[in-house]
Motif scaffolding. Sequence first.
Motif, short mmCIF file in Angstrom:
data_model
loop_
_atom_site.label_atom_id
_atom_site.label_comp_id
_atom_site.label_asym_id
_atom_site.label_seq_id
_atom_site.Cartn_x
_atom_site.Cartn_y
_atom_site.Cartn_z
N THR A 1 -19.04 -17.58 63.00
CA THR A 1 -18.56 -17.54 64.38
C THR A 1 -17.04 -17.33 64.41
O THR A 1 -16.52 -16.50 65.17
N ILE A 2 -16.33 -18.06 63.58
CA ILE A 2 -14.87 -17.92 63.52
C ILE A 2 -14.49 -16.55 62.98
O ILE A 2 -13.58 -15.89 63.49
N PHE A 3 -15.21 -16.10 61.95
CA PHE A 3 -14.93 -14.79 61.36
C PHE A 3 -15.18 -13.67 62.37
O PHE A 3 -14.41 -12.70 62.46
N ASN A 4 -16.24 -13.83 63.17
CA ASN A 4 -16.57 -12.83 64.19
C ASN A 4 -15.42 -12.67 65.19
O ASN A 4 -15.19 -11.58 65.71
N GLU A 5 -14.70 -13.77 65.44
CA GLU A 5 -13.57 -13.72 66.37
C GLU A 5 -12.44 -12.84 65.85
O GLU A 5 -11.61 -12.35 66.61
N LYS A 6 -12.42 -12.62 64.53
CA LYS A 6 -11.37 -11.82 63.92
C LYS A 6 -11.75 -10.35 63.79
O LYS A 6 -10.89 -9.51 63.52
N LEU A 7 -13.02 -10.04 63.98
CA LEU A 7 -13.47 -8.66 63.82
C LEU A 7 -13.01 -7.80 65.00
O LEU A 7 -12.89 -8.29 66.13
N PRO A 8 -12.74 -6.52 64.77
CA PRO A 8 -12.32 -5.64 65.87
C PRO A 8 -13.44 -5.45 66.88
O PRO A 8 -14.63 -5.49 66.52
N ILE A 9 -13.08 -5.24 68.11
CA ILE A 9 -14.05 -4.97 69.17
C ILE A 9 -13.65 -3.69 69.88
O ILE A 9 -12.55 -3.16 69.68
N LYS A 10 -14.55 -3.19 70.71
CA LYS A 10 -14.27 -1.96 71.45
C LYS A 10 -13.16 -2.21 72.47
O LYS A 10 -12.90 -3.34 72.88
N LYS A 11 -12.52 -1.14 72.88
CA LYS A 11 -11.35 -1.24 73.76
C LYS A 11 -11.71 -1.82 75.13
O LYS A 11 -12.81 -1.61 75.64
#
Length: 541
Positions: free
Chosen positions: A420-430
């Motif tokens: 969950t914490i790692f997912n917060e660091k992943l890039p997301i769409k604009k």
Amino acid sequence: MKTVLIHKITIKEDENHYEGISFDVSEAAAVVTDDLLPDRLIDCLFGLYYKSKRKYISPPTNLLVCESATSLAEKIRNKTVSCEQVVQAFINRIEEINGVVNAIVGCRFDAAIQEAKSIDANIKNGLITDKTFEAKPFLGIPYTTKESSSCKGMRNTFGLIARQNKIAEEDADIVKLMTNAGAILVGVSNMPQLNMWQETDNPIYGRTNNPYDSTRNAGGSCAGDCAAIAAGGVPIAVGTDIGGSVRIPAFMNGIFGHKTTSGLISTKGLTNRTGLEKVTMLTAGTLTKTANDIAPLLKILVDKNVDKLKLDEKVNVKNIQVFYTLETEDLKISPFTPEMKNKIVKVVKHFENNSNIPPQKLDIPEFKFGGDLWRYWIRQEDNVNYARDFTGCTGKVNVFIEFLKLLIGQSNYNIGALLTIFNEKLPIKKKQWIETTTEQLLQRLMSKLGENAVLIYPSAPFTASYHNASVLRPWNFNYFAIWNALKFPVTQVPLGLDSQGLPLGIQVVAPPYQDHLCIAVAKELENAFGGYVPPFDLQTK
């Protein structure tokens, strides 16, 4: 052809053909041999590990625990049973099943019994009248809520080591509303760390097991409540849902879970929420064994906003336009098993045979972006920072160091928390793309659904998998999360059991403020397909 026994009603079905809806047998076989191969392999390997580890829950000794909340409330009102008898029956049942499912992690049994005795005394003395029962529709009915929902005097750790000694100083607003309605809190239930994973496990209380098969996932984050209801530990519970937290465990435990239209229920006291948040997908929801309990419980929770819904409006289900989606083109989601797809097809066939308006297939391209939309909007939540929040707001988690510590059993966080914490660091769409896509999807759905339609939407590609297998398929929750991003009401509906004895189900979606349509269709499907099926054999004389 085969014969299936569902709740003592024998029906015959041909799984490979439904008039008006085609499902190619050879296509299904190809899916099993090709697309489903990775999932079959995962299940096979996990199955070998969990072989002989399964534990079973016993049948209840008191059949009161098999009844609905509204049925029990009526019996208390008619003096057929006492409040103490009802509460004691469920306390006894929790003690019978909790060693297997690990659902209830904080008990207030003595206080609950005293409250029940007080109600009984007031009934006997005439201090409680019919008007009292009308004002307090769940008078004397036991219930639970997650440990993360503040209950005065109870632990409020969120499953975090940093909060392991935290005691709630006041009740969450939803708990106050339940108390005002006469309901009796018997305990608080287990949840994932900070409620943010698809399986319920934490270093404070351990893991919750599925009552249908203890080696299987009970879901997250309301797994404790749902497992308790399914096993007969409580008749109802109050949950919260920000990414499927009501519906995922309701699906896996074979009960009804209703995610309310967003913005109608106070969030004060729910996992760090103050109730003053301007941007949130979080909403409270109902967890019940029967669809008949949803509306009465929902009325309590929406409180002064009840006029914004139409919960007392009579609905002729035959005149509702039913849309359906069999699956999306989201490549991150596992392929459907034929059993799961067949169940959706049977639901559509039911409406084809019993509605005045033929069901229509609804394939909207933006459905495949549901996970992307949710990942963006979860980052817009007021005052949410997972790297900080998982420390109990006392520091910041270094996710990479914690992964290393996890490997040697020294981390305060489990794999779900770290992902969950790692997912917060992943890039997301604009931002512009997300907001435009969200609006386009909203407009497409609103133009189709209007004020007299529902959408039958998948819950998951398959039934509850083995413990920890969700780590290898983390995006299957996208089918649930999309409706948080759009803030639509949704009812998770149980549809019997699969060939392994695990609950099947689908989601019924409606536009905002049309919760009554979801509930009406849920009742229709409960009548047609049997609804909740107990994870034990009833011992009747």
